[in-house]
Enzyme design. Structure first.
Site, PDB file in Angstrom:
ATOM      1  N   HIS A   1      47.724  25.955  55.484  1.00 51.99           N
ATOM      2  CA  HIS A   1      46.860  27.062  55.839  1.00 51.99           C
ATOM      3  C   HIS A   1      46.655  28.085  54.720  1.00 51.99           C
ATOM      4  O   HIS A   1      47.505  28.390  53.739  1.00 51.99           O
ATOM      5  CB  HIS A   1      47.683  27.994  56.819  1.00 51.99           C
ATOM      6  CG  HIS A   1      48.869  28.535  56.959  1.00 51.99           C
ATOM      7  ND1 HIS A   1      49.760  27.748  56.610  1.00 51.99           N
ATOM      8  CD2 HIS A   1      49.310  29.903  56.680  1.00 51.99           C
ATOM      9  CE1 HIS A   1      51.150  28.721  56.312  1.00 51.99           C
ATOM     10  NE2 HIS A   1      50.658  30.199  56.359  1.00 51.99           N
ATOM     11  N   LEU A   2      45.477  28.837  54.875  1.00 49.71           N
ATOM     12  CA  LEU A   2      45.385  30.180  53.999  1.00 49.71           C
ATOM     13  C   LEU A   2      45.304  31.323  54.693  1.00 49.71           C
ATOM     14  O   LEU A   2      45.108  31.416  56.121  1.00 49.71           O
ATOM     15  CB  LEU A   2      43.873  30.021  53.494  1.00 49.71           C
ATOM     16  CG  LEU A   2      43.540  29.158  52.257  1.00 49.71           C
ATOM     17  CD1 LEU A   2      41.999  29.260  51.992  1.00 49.71           C
ATOM     18  CD2 LEU A   2      44.543  29.160  51.135  1.00 49.71           C
TER      19      LEU A   2
END
Length: 367
Positions: free
Chosen positions: A205-206
């Site tokens: 994830h970012l």
């Protein structure tokens, strides 16, 4: 995507299809009121985020947060967020820089469907690869972070059902760079915490969030290391970093590929890393006269596994960039720039090692 619990009336994510005509190439500068001119993407994200707040899908209700700029040349932005410090989910145990994904641990397939705001994807006739660089993923889910740092704090998730560990990929970074260009807000930033670098969840994830304050890392000039690949060294900032830069959308694929090649080299040498994406000046500084593009900062650091006893705050992507979300009012009131910089820099490499690493990265990317 499987859901842990699906409540009646949970809203469905909005399908957000975009093309290059949606990119805001120069964005809104800091001269006016940040957020006074929002893009279609900003409106969709922030309206969905506020809707989920009203529905009670977050761990706490987030109002305006006390914020101040610490006196000193680094202009560190300190912000008090007591609830995130006390109510967020405890970080998962990370024991290795290459720890595999564990489907038994909490992961993003267990989110409630209502936590997903947008399904972000390029128009069908736009591949987005370009000149041998990384293409964006087929889609990115934009989901709320249930323990938010700030208004609009979201996560960008590439196909959670694939069970990818928290090791940055070029397609995810390419998608994040395009998301940065979809926003017209000067304070829309994205970032990545790697394993051993304060990643709290080992599922790819970012982070993305809005912060209504400028940061020194957007404007400080950098020292060239490999100009042909857009690699520089940013030194006169809170945490010295390797800087990559793209002046236009055509360079995003190559930039994403180069950042991930550099990050993989760090992992190969036993180092952890964080990444930060922001609009900013060219590496030469604001006087270069070319307008603003996208700056991507890559920090190399000694790995850290588990919370450090007695630490006033964790040092992750925000802190390295000069934004300090702090968990306690006395700390927020009393902390000085010198104290904050000592806490930040104890995680970084000594300058001689950083310079040797820069030479290695320049050879790697030029080859």
């Amino acid at each position: 995507m499987a859901a842990a619990s699906e409540a009646p009336g949970d809203p469905s994510p909005q399908d957000f299809v975009y093309g290059e005509e949606d990119f805001v190439l120069q964005g809104t500068g800091w001269g006016g009121e940040p957020g006074s001119a929002l893009s279609r993407f900003d409106r969709a994200l922030l309206e969905g985020w506020s809707d989920r707040m009203e529905r009670g899908l977050f761990r706490y209700r987030l109002g305006p947060l006390p914020t101040r700029v610490l006196p000193g040349p680094m202009s560190l932005v300190a912000q008090l967020n007591v609830q995130r410090g006390t109510e967020r989910r405890p970080p998962q145990a990370v024991l290795s820089l290459r720890q595999p994904f564990d489907p038994r641990a909490f992961n993003f397939t267990r989110m409630r469907p209502g936590e997903v705001l947008l399904r972000l994807r390029r128009a069908a006739d736009e591949g987005g690869g370009g000149s041998g660089g990384a293409a964006a993923p087929d889609y990115l889910l934009v989901a709320i972070n249930v323990s938010p740092l700030e208004q609009g704090h979201v996560l960008l998730l590439p196909e959670p059902g694939r069970g990818l560990p928290q090791a940055l990929t070029a397609p995810l970074l390419r998608g994040g760079l395009e998301a940065a260009l979809l926003s017209a807000h000067p304070g829309f930033r994205l970032g990545f915490n790697g394993l051993g670098a304060c990643a709290s969840l080992n599922h790819l994830h970012l982070h993305a969030f809005y912060l209504g304050r400028p940061l020194l890392v957007e404007s400080a000039p950098a020292q060239p290391l490999c100009p042909a690949r857009g690699l520089s060294l940013l030194r006169d900032v809170p945490a010295p970093a390797f800087l990559f830069y793209a002046a236009c959308p055509a360079g995003l694929g190559a930039l994403a590929r180069d950042v991930c090649r550099a990050a993989e080299h760090l992992t190969d040498t036993g180092l952890a890393y964080n990444v930060f994406v922001t609009r900013g000046d060219p590496p030469e500084g604001a006087g270069a006269g070319a307008g603003r593009g996208l700056r991507v900062l890559l920090w190399a650091r000694r790995p850290s596994f588990g919370a450090k006893a007695g630490a006033a705050f964790n040092v992750a992507l925000c802190e390295l960039a000069g934004y300090l979300p702090l968990p306690a009012a006395p700390l927020f009131r009393d902390i000085t720039e010198a104290e904050a910089l000592r806490a930040i820099r104890e995680h970084l490499l000594p300058e001689p090692q950083l310079l040797r690493l820069g030479e290695d990265l320049a050879r790697l990317l030029a080859g």
